[in-house]
Design an enzyme around this catalytic site. Structure first.
Site, mmCIF file in Angstrom:
data_model
loop_
_atom_site.group_PDB
_atom_site.id
_atom_site.type_symbol
_atom_site.label_atom_id
_atom_site.label_comp_id
_atom_site.label_asym_id
_atom_site.label_seq_id
_atom_site.Cartn_x
_atom_site.Cartn_y
_atom_site.Cartn_z
ATOM 1 N N SER A 120 0.971 -0.931 0.025
ATOM 2 C CA SER A 120 0.127 -0.015 -0.037
ATOM 3 C C SER A 120 0.970 1.397 -0.100
ATOM 4 C CB SER A 120 -0.977 -0.101 1.196
ATOM 5 O OG SER A 120 -1.833 0.796 1.094
ATOM 6 N N ASP A 163 -8.865 -4.687 -5.868
ATOM 7 C CA ASP A 163 -8.633 -3.738 -4.743
ATOM 8 C C ASP A 163 -9.793 -2.969 -4.541
ATOM 9 O OD1 ASP A 163 -7.414 -1.843 -3.315
ATOM 10 O OD2 ASP A 163 -5.319 -2.449 -3.866
ATOM 11 N N HIS A 195 -7.479 -5.513 -1.353
ATOM 12 C CA HIS A 195 -6.380 -4.784 -0.994
ATOM 13 C C HIS A 195 -5.399 -5.571 -0.150
ATOM 14 C CE1 HIS A 195 -3.861 -1.183 -0.377
ATOM 15 N NE2 HIS A 195 -3.889 -1.099 0.794
#
Length: 803
Positions: free
Chosen positions: A671, A744, A778
């Site tokens: 991330s 995601d 994610h």
């Protein structure tokens, strides 16, 4: 119809030819596989009196088939339209009960075949436990009798679990309020079959609306119809004997909250119009209080569509917010309202005002307190004591006050005034306990409250219990954990007079287990659980927290692992892996504080490089990467320079120990850590390669702020452009492995970010490999994808770092 997709096709860029690659799923080398493919210990839930504990078991990973289900993405939700529950839910597959004083675990009898359990809740009197079970066609409500350890089904698969908890216990311990699918529910529309009746049109009326890039928004009229469909429920009262009685007719119920005395119920419903640019949490809503017979008492709040909010993390909407029942009164609502119009840019003496409103709400609400900063939270105590806190992000300040709820004219007394990021000065959190209404309130004994603290200091972590006198506002330390070879977490005070405390203790090679500690009897320990270490192959790996300084004097730290069997005397020069995640600060002192504990259990996961200690690598895990902006300077004004300085300091520190070959250092992150990795490879020559997972690389695609950046692109285009690896792709010449989940769901880190960045790197001749993990969001959850990810990383590091 369920869509079956073959997963044998795996697209990636060849390490040598830049061609597409057809791969079946791979598994990492044996030493990594042994750590990754382990059996997860159960999670523990205890009743209020600490008589029984519930052990919940689940698989270590999900399967691809778990993710390959029908899915609707509407209003920020991802749900399974067949089963009517979140498609991201992680299911429990077995339940056991145990008396805490006994050692024998009892298998819960009567569980459904192949159970998929979620939404577990103890009844108010702790004698029953409710849970949901998801079948192939929907969600059922079940209940466990704790004494007999027997489960019983209460409803058919008609529970609506699409948002929030699908059921709530009522105070009588015999009835559960349940959201059920309407009996006349219409079929969902199929976007592929139902033709549109017109174009999609949105308007901008000249008012600024600076919203983040939210995923899974409504896109058209069909989405609106389907959203209303999945949100609509009927409310039933379901008795433990299985009798169901309709309580409220169909509506889009988004929240249900009983008053502490059980005589009132506040229901919040979603209203129209819906939005295509913000999630359902900002759709219009209406909150109505009913009596326990279902008669309307009062509409207590109506919130309009909130597409427009002022800029800044401290911005809030106008009107009543944070509305909830006061925990120490039978039926009183508390809520806050902004006094600055919700706009942090407005200069005012007080930002928020908190009100109290007594049922049946015939009179007006009364003012309780005004806060100089944005209202954060309230811990109710009794008629004369409550604890309130406010905060302000720009200064990182938080204040805590004692107030007298019975005397609003009495000025709040500041008891803590501190930098929220200064962990060394953290006084701890006030302990709470259940009152006669089964609500958690401030634990008070003889004018004393109690604080449980993490105990971070410059010399290590030493959790504590303090007694806080509510009259003098002075704290007295009752207990401080003295471990230097273990980590103790203080979870809850069980008996204030006897001094019994629930704690969890672990070490780097001892799995976290629960104990009862008596702080009045020479800290006597009574074990509750005895979970074993599932990672025997690395139980003796060398692990320490190292501290070092950045060139500007900022204190940094990281947890250093040496390879299995490493000889500290010979000091062979080995490759180094650094895993990190940047964090923003407003002062150097807070940025230099460490929250790492070398005695924390070594739990390898795909979220770090720890696996590679079995392959001859050193690992610096959770390396500190502070980004500091003091005064009027924002952290991101000097992001790149500080990023490189952090990395250089980390490498210098490990190199000074004599362990590494400086030419063989890799960096990785997930991330924002992936964003960091791409920038480090672009703007420094410190690394041989890097691994970036699920990042955002073009900040012009998140133009109204990202991470901790509150300014928009048009205010500071140089910051957005300089910080964007995509804008600097022509400078990137270091090998990089880019990984992203195909689905995601995180704001800003759309899969498109990695795809477009990779195309830029490929077009400019940079050595890069892109791996898209099918069906993953994610965070990655499936066994097939995680094992393949570990194989990809292993192959990449062997090629570009070790060899």
């Amino acid at each position: 119809m369920k869509l079956k997709i073959p997963f044998f096709l795996f697209l990636g860029l060849s390490l040598t030819t830049y061609a597409q690659e057809n791969l079946t799923y791979q598994k990492p080398s044996q030493s990594i596989l042994e750590l990754a493919d382990y059996e997860r210990a159960p999670s523990v839930s205890m009743d209020t009196k600490k008589e029984y504990m519930l052990l919940t078991y689940r698989n270590t990973y999900k399967s691809l088939d778990d993710l390959n289900q029908d899915e609707l993405r509407l209003g920020g939700l991802r749900i399974n339209p067949i089963t009517n529950i979140s498609s991201a839910v992680t299911y429990v597959n077995n339940l056991k009960l145990r008396k805490i004083k006994d050692k024998n675990e009892v298998q819960v009898a009567g569980l459904p075949t192949n159970p998929r359990i979620s939404t577990i809740a103890w009844s108010p009197n702790d004698k029953k436990i409710s849970f949901s079970h998801t079948t192939a066609s929907g969600v059922e409500l079940w209940v466990i009798d704790v004494t007999s350890a027997k489960a019983t089904k209460l409803t058919e698969a008609t529970v609506n679990a699409n948002i929030g908890s699908p059921f709530s216990w009522m105070n009588d311990n015999e009835t559960i309020l349940v959201k059920m699918l309407p009996k006349n529910r219409a079929a969902l529309l199929d976007a592929k079959k139902d033709l549109p009746t017109g174009p999609i049109i949105s308007n901008a009326d000249g008012v600024k609306s600076q919203n983040r890039t939210y995923p899974d928004m409504l896109k058209n009229k069909n989405d609106e119809i389907n959203f209303e469909n999945i949100m609509t429920s009927e409310l039933y009262k379901v008795n433990l004997n299985g009798t169901a009685t309709l309580f409220k007719k169909a509506d889009m119920y988004a929240g249900e909250s009983f008053s502490p005395d059980g005589n009132y119920l506040m229901l919040t419903t979603i209203q129209k119009p819906f939005s295509y640019i913000v999630p359902l949490s900002r759709f219009p809503s209406k909150s109505v209080v009913y009596d326990k017979a279902g008669n309307e008492v009062k509409v207590v709040n109506e919130v309009p569509l909130t597409e427009i909010i002022p800029k800044g993390f401290m911005a809030v909407r106008k009107g009543k917010r944070n509305m909830s029942w006061r925990a120490d009164k039978p039926a009183t609502l508390a809520y806050a309202e902004a006094l600055d119009g919700g706009d942090p840019a407005n200069k005012v003496e007080f930002r928020d005002e908190v009100f109290l409103w007594n049922a049946p709400f015939n009179g007006a609400a009364t003012s309780l307190v005004k806060t100089p900063q944005r209202y954060d939270r309230m811990i109710w105590g009794n008629d004369n004591v409550a604890i309130i806190s406010d905060e302000w992000y720009d200064t990182r300040n938080t204040k805590t006050y004692i107030i007298n709820p019975s005397n609003p004219s009495q000025a709040p007394k500041v008891i803590f005034d501190r930098n929220s990021q200064d962990v060394y000065s953290d006084p701890g959190n006030f302990e709470t306990r259940k009152n006669e209404y089964n609500r958690y309130v401030l634990a008070i004994e003889n004018d004393n409250a109690y604080l449980l603290g993490d105990g971070f200091t410059k010399n290590g972590q030493f959790p504590f219990i303090s007694e806080f006198n509510l009259k003098t506002a002075q704290a007295k330390r009752l207990y401080t954990s003295a471990y230097t070879d273990k980590k103790e977490d203080i979870l809850e005070i069980e008996d204030f007079k006897k001094g019994t405390v629930l704690v969890q203790i672990q070490s780097k090679n001892e799995y976290p287990n629960y104990y009862l500690r008596n702080i009045k009897r020479k800290n006597k320990l009574t074990p509750i659980t005895a979970f074993k270490n599932p990672f025997e192959s690395i139980k003796n790996v060398s692990k320490e927290v190292i501290k070092y300084k950045r060139k500007d004097g900022v204190e940094l730290s990281g947890t250093l692992y040496l390879p299995v069997g490493y000889d500290k005397v010979k000091k062979e020069k080995m490759p180094l892996l650094i895993w990190a995640y940047p964090a923003e600060y407003k002062d150097k002192n807070s940025a230099g504080q460490s929250t790492q504990n070398p005695n924390e259990f070594t739990f390898p996961s795909y979220g770090s490089f720890v696996y590679w200690v079995t392959k001859g690598y050193l690992v610096l895990d959770d390396a500190a990467f502070p980004i500091i902006g003091e005064g009027t300077t924002e952290p991101n004004d000097n992001f790149i320079t500080q990023l490189v300085d952090n990395a250089e300091a980390a490498i210098n520190a490990v190199d000074a120990l004599g362990y590494i070959n400086r030419k063989k250092v890799a960096v990785g992150g997930h991330s924002y850590g992936a964003f960091m990795t791409a920038n480090l490879l672009t703007h420094s020559n410190l690394f041989a390669c890097g691994i970036a997972r699920s990042g955002a690389y073009n900040r012009t695609l998140t133009p109204f702020g990202f991470q901790s950046e509150q300014r928009n692109y048009w205010e500071t285009p140089e910051v957005y452009n300089t910080m964007s690896p995509f804008m600097n792709a022509d400078k990137m010449k270091t090998p990089m492995l880019l990984v992203h989940g195909e689905a995601d769901n995180n704001p800003g880190t759309f899969t498109l970010q990695t795809e477009r960045y990779f195309q830029a790197l490929k077009g400019l001749g940079a050595p890069a490999r892109m791996v898209i993990l099918p069906k993953e969001a994610h965070g990655y959850v499936t066994k097939e994808n995680i094992l393949h990810l570990l194989w990809e990383q292993d192959q990449f590091l062997e090629k570009y770092l070790k060899n």
